[in-house]
Design a protein around this motif. Structure first.
Motif, PDB file in Angstrom:
ATOM      1  N   ARG A 431      64.092 101.175  50.641  1.00  0.00           N
ATOM      2  CA  ARG A 431      64.992 100.083  50.386  1.00  0.00           C
ATOM      3  C   ARG A 431      63.845  99.067  51.447  1.00  0.00           C
ATOM      4  NH1 ARG A 431      69.904  98.643  50.182  1.00  0.00           N
ATOM      5  NH2 ARG A 431      70.669 100.818  50.194  1.00  0.00           N
ATOM      6  N   ALA A 434      61.469  97.687  48.864  1.00  0.00           N
ATOM      7  CA  ALA A 434      62.110  96.989  47.784  1.00  0.00           C
ATOM      8  C   ALA A 434      62.264  95.549  48.223  1.00  0.00           C
ATOM      9  CB  ALA A 434      63.244  97.541  47.203  1.00  0.00           C
ATOM     10  N   LEU A 439      63.106  92.426  45.899  1.00  0.00           N
ATOM     11  CA  LEU A 439      64.041  92.837  45.293  1.00  0.00           C
ATOM     12  C   LEU A 439      65.499  93.302  45.968  1.00  0.00           C
ATOM     13  CD1 LEU A 439      61.737  95.206  43.103  1.00  0.00           C
ATOM     14  CD2 LEU A 439      62.590  92.860  42.478  1.00  0.00           C
ATOM     15  N   LEU A 441      68.000  96.231  45.990  1.00  0.00           N
ATOM     16  CA  LEU A 441      68.228  97.892  45.896  1.00  0.00           C
ATOM     17  C   LEU A 441      69.731  98.025  46.150  1.00  0.00           C
ATOM     18  CD1 LEU A 441      67.101 100.544  45.298  1.00  0.00           C
ATOM     19  CD2 LEU A 441      66.740 100.927  47.625  1.00  0.00           C
ATOM     20  N   VAL A 471      60.537 100.231  41.527  1.00  0.00           N
ATOM     21  CA  VAL A 471      59.870  99.216  42.541  1.00  0.00           C
ATOM     22  C   VAL A 471      58.550  98.705  42.179  1.00  0.00           C
ATOM     23  CG1 VAL A 471      59.236  98.593  44.811  1.00  0.00           C
ATOM     24  CG2 VAL A 471      61.227  99.823  44.455  1.00  0.00           C
ATOM     25  N   ASP A 496      66.446  99.129  36.421  1.00  0.00           N
ATOM     26  CA  ASP A 496      65.906  97.925  36.920  1.00  0.00           C
ATOM     27  C   ASP A 496      65.776  96.942  36.001  1.00  0.00           C
ATOM     28  OD1 ASP A 496      63.264  98.082  35.145  1.00  0.00           O
ATOM     29  OD2 ASP A 496      63.289  99.996  36.227  1.00  0.00           O
ATOM     30  N   THR A 585      54.197 104.004  47.790  1.00  0.00           N
ATOM     31  CA  THR A 585      54.177 102.592  47.978  1.00  0.00           C
ATOM     32  C   THR A 585      52.696 102.122  48.433  1.00  0.00           C
ATOM     33  OG1 THR A 585      55.438 102.125  49.755  1.00  0.00           O
ATOM     34  CG2 THR A 585      56.686 102.078  47.620  1.00  0.00           C
TER      35      THR A 585
END
Length: 897
Positions: A431, A434, A439, A441, A471, A496, A585
């Motif tokens: 989260r 994101a 974004l 989530l 993501v 997404d 990430t």
């Protein structure tokens, strides 16, 4: 006493044709029959013939259809022009002769229907009657469709036989050959084993001995040069040569010595033809077909065409078989290579686990035990090292997972799991990433009503890979994660609003190492294993994974698993997701910033760091901040905007980035007059001479492969900055634009580090060049930073000398390799320089590279590894070592014209 004319007329029948009119009508056979001495034949003179015979003869001669008439017990024959062509050389001698004698060789087939028609007065009809004829000098296989009918005399008695016939030999033979060609094609089929193919083709040929009395197939490439017999039919194979040098040698086989009988009448086969098996125009033959010629058929154009079609079918089948076998061998080789690659990855992964453990363990312990006491900079660096070590550990684990799956050693251990709670927790791990990406989530995982039996470790990888993938490829909008129960299945959907996937890429999306070409993403990092692992782990649970996607709209990944039954009553192991979140990430971004503690430009200037990896940007910022003002950009497009607005002194960029990569950024900078002079240094994971050459050809100022030493990076950046400032100062004095032509490196500014000191002294004396000769001596410091200016000067010099681009490129590459060797291998030089002398004559180009040190001990003076091989590929190389240093001479002839 003379006969009464009236009585004669009565006997012949009123109105019957006169003797002189029986053979009239203009036919060739009528004229021939008029000249026959009929008085010497069983039917007597024409004047005595009954009216019925005269009428019948006139009817036969008038017809254009093949017709024959026999009269009397001696089968005296009359026939027309059309029939004459059917009996060939027996015409015209057969006129007035006994049919039984004329067609003696075929009378066995004709006797029964002829006599039956005359005895029963019923006409016969026989289609495709096989007759043996000797009309062309040999015992010929012929076929006729014929009808025999009685011929009646004046008083109604049967006086002879009337036959109408047509030859259908060509039709019968053509149909038979067409059927054989079809059988051969069917027998050949799509077979991989060409020997088995040849055997089956010969078996099909054996079904038609009338057209192919015997056959033998010879193929090339059967373990030796030339042709080798692989199959035969209709002949004792021992009488045929087992091999032949070529098709011409097979042409010498004597068919009459093979003891083969052929045709419908069992005559000896005396002729054979050899046909090369070629796969197409201009191709080498793949074999040869030796076939016997039927003794009952003439080897005419139609027979030859049949042979050619037969050889063409066989050749095509052999070529297809070889292509199929080659493809299978290639597929097996690729499979073996894939197995070897997988084994290699497994071995490497196992070997990496030990050093990874010894790296991650102490770092984790140090952070846990002394984290609060560590200086902030040290704590940040250790945290970054731990995070990237965990990324490497994730890659190692994924590779080992695939190895275990391929080997069949991986099976899920299903335990009863509250899948809704676990999925919500796993999705929540990403989260923060994101939200930092802007974004939304959304996680919707209501209770399922009953536990699901899954392997928690595998489910963790499925969820994290899908959410991290969303993501990575979503720039604007939202990501939703939902879990529902549908019938007896658990359904996970990850949707997404990202870039989407083209329809052509969807079938391969879950393949290992597959990447969608030119797809925008937050990072180019990744191995292409994530979605492949999702599919493998899902299928191990007996489930399925599917994707729906539209470019520019987004994607939805759907995983379906059966609720299933647990394999054990043990509680599920604790999740390690919090530890793995950062490993998923690497692009997790921080805003571009200036380094702390610097007002305005740093002591050396401003550098723009461009890299899609946030940790790499942070590392380079900490490394460069004491000497430079550092700006950062996460991709090439942002970097291009920053260069145009902030005008940094140097751009330090990665090569592989999403969107605008390093080379595209360099091209954009060089094509804009405003930014063309901004120096660019590339950092890349692509190591090797070829990658460096590609970078320098694109116009980069320097090129440094990862991993690199921090001191080397700092030195190279200083050197590039110094060269750039030197060019600018020279240009400002002359009023001309800056041209990168560093024959000798410029002097450092006062108070700034000197990376490339000027080479003191004069260049060594050189002989006066001949007329028409271009000659120049260059001296550079013995450092790797001298290679780029050497490269540029060489290219300029060889271009001025009129050398073609390809030859100039090869010579520049060889010279820079020699210079690199001189810099790396010369020990304890008396003068830390390299001297490069270039002489371009009309007939040759000669370049020498001289150092002033002693080379390391080698197994041979020419043992220079890959560099020596590279240089030798382009020119003649000589190496002269000596107490004053080593000279490498590169000499290449100059083509005329």
């Amino acid at each position: 006493m003379a006969p009464d004319p009236a009585a004669g007329t009565e006997a012949r029948g009123v109105g019957a044709p006169a003797p002189a009119d029986v053979f009239t009508g203009g036919s060739e056979n009528g004229r021939l029959m008029a000249a026959v001495d009929w008085a010497s034949t069983p039917v007597g003179p024409v004047e005595t013939w009954p009216a019925s015979l005269r009428y019948a003869i006139r009817t036969v001669l008038a017809s254009r259809f093949p017709m024959i008439l026999t009269w009397g017990p001696e089968y005296t024959q009359f026939y027309n022009d059309a029939y004459a062509t059917l009996i060939g050389a027996k015409h015209p001698g057969a006129l007035g002769d006994d049919l039984r004698i004329t067609l003696a060789e075929g009378w066995a087939a004709l006797q029964e229907p002829v006599e039956r028609a005359m005895a029963t007065r019923e006409a016969s009809w026989i289609p495709q009657l096989l007759l043996l004829l000797e009309r062309a000098g040999y015992r010929e296989e012929t076929y006729f469709t014929v009808s025999h009918a009685p011929a009646f005399g004046d008083s109604g008695e049967v006086a002879g036989m009337h036959a109408v016939c047509t030859e259908v030999t060509r039709q019968v033979v053509a149909e038979r050959r067409q059927a054989l060609l079809h059988d051969v094609s069917t027998a050949a089929g799509r077979r991989e084993d060409e020997r088995d193919l040849a055997v089956r083709v010969c078996a099909a040929l054996a079904e038609d001995p009338l057209d192919v009395p015997f056959a033998a197939v010879y193929l090339t490439g059967q373990g030796g040069p030339g042709l080798e017999r692989v199959a035969a039919t209709g002949v004792d194979a021992g009488r045929l040569p087992a091999s032949a040098a070529d098709v011409g040698e097979l042409g010498g086989v004597a068919a009459d010595g093979l003891g083969v009988a052929g045709g419908p009448f069992g005559d000896p086969v005396t002729d054979a033809v050899v046909l090369p098996l070629t796969g197409g125009t201009g191709r080498e033959p793949v074999g040869a077909l030796l076939v016997g010629v039927s003794p009952a058929r003439r080897l005419d154009a139609e027979y030859r065409t049949f042979h050619e079609l037969l050889a063409g079918q066989l050749a095509g089948a052999v070529v297809d078989a070889r292509a199929y076998a080659s493809e299978r061998a290639r597929a097996e080789a690729l499979a073996e290579l894939d197995r070897a690659k997988t084994t290699f990855f497994a071995n490497v992964s196992h070997e990496l686990r030990t050093p990874l453990t010894l790296l991650l363990g102490p770092i984790s312990d140090a952070l846990a035990e002394s984290g609060t006491d560590l200086p902030p900079g040290v704590h940040d660096q250790l945290t970054m090292a731990l995070r990237n070590g965990q990324r490497l550990q994730r890659l190692v684990n994924d590779l080992l997972e695939f190895v275990s799956i391929e080997a069949g050693r991986t099976a899920p251990v299903r335990v009863a799991t509250d899948l809704a709670a676990d999925t919500a927790e796993l999705a929540g791990v990403l989260r923060a990433a994101a939200e930092r990406a802007g974004l939304t989530l959304t996680v919707d995982c209501p209770p399922l009503g009953r536990p699901a039996a899954v392997d928690p470790r595998m489910w963790e990888k499925i969820v994290l890979n899908l959410v991290a993938n969303a993501v990575k490829y979503t720039f604007v909008g939202s990501i939703s994660v939902t879990l529902t129960a549908e019938d007896d299945e658990v359904v996970l959907r990850v949707s997404d609003t990202g870039v989407g996937v083209p329809a052509a890429e969807l079938p391969a999306l879950f393949d290992r190492f597959h990447r969608v070409v030119d797809s925008p993403a937050r990072s180019r990092e990744g191995t292409g294993l994530g979605l492949a692992l999702v599919r493998e782990l899902t299928e191990l649970h007996g489930g399925t994974v599917a994707v729906e996607s539209r470019p520019g709209v987004g994607s939805t990944f759907t995983v379906r698993l059966p609720f299933g039954e647990p394999d054990t009553d043990l509680p599920p192991p604790p999740s390690t997701a919090p530890v793995r979140a950062a490993a998923l990430t690497p692009w997790d971004d921080a805003p571009a910033r200036r380094s702390s503690g610097a007002d305005g430009a740093g002591p050396l200037g401003t550098v723009l760091v461009v890299d899609d990896n946030a940790d790499m940007r942070a590392y380079l910022t900490r490394l460069l901040a004491p000497w430079w003002t550092v700006l950062t950009a996460a991709d090439g497009e942002q970097a291009l905007r920053d260069v145009r607005t902030s005008r940094p002194d140097i751009v330090l960029t990665d090569v592989m980035m999403p969107g605008l990569d390093g080379f595209a950024l360099l091209k954009a900078l060089r094509s804009d007059p405003v930014t063309a002079s901004v120096p660019v240094v590339m950092l890349t994971a692509r190591a090797g001479q070829e990658a460096a050459v590609e970078g320098f050809d694109a116009g980069v100022d320097d090129y440094l492969p990862k991993p690199f030493e921090s001191a080397e990076l700092l030195a190279r950046l200083r050197a590039v900055l110094e060269r750039t400032r030197g060019r600018r100062e020279t240009a400002s004095l002359s009023g001309a634009p800056a041209v990168p032509r560093p024959l000798s490196p410029p002097r450092p500014r006062a108070g700034e580090p000197a990376d490339l000191p000027l080479v003191p002294g004069r260049a060594p004396a050189q002989e006066a060049p001949d007329a028409g000769t271009v000659s120049e001596t260059l001296r550079f410091p013995s450092t790797s930073a001298s290679i780029p200016p050497l490269r540029r000067r060489l290219r300029s010099l060889l271009a001025e000398a009129g050398l073609d681009d390809d030859r100039a490129y090869d010579l520049v590459l060889a010279t820079c390799e020699a210079a690199t060797n001189a810099i790396e291998h010369a020990q304890s030089p008396t003068e830390p320089v390299i001297t490069v002398r270039v002489v371009v004559r009309d007939d040759a180009v000669e370049i020498s590279v001289h150092d002033t040190g002693q080379w390391r001990e080698r197994t041979s003076s020419m043992d220079r590894g890959r560099g020596s091989m590279l240089m030798s590929a382009f020119a003649d190389i000589t190496v002269v070592p000596g107490p004053a240093g080593t000279t490498v001479t590169i000499r290449s002839p100059r083509p005329e014209g």
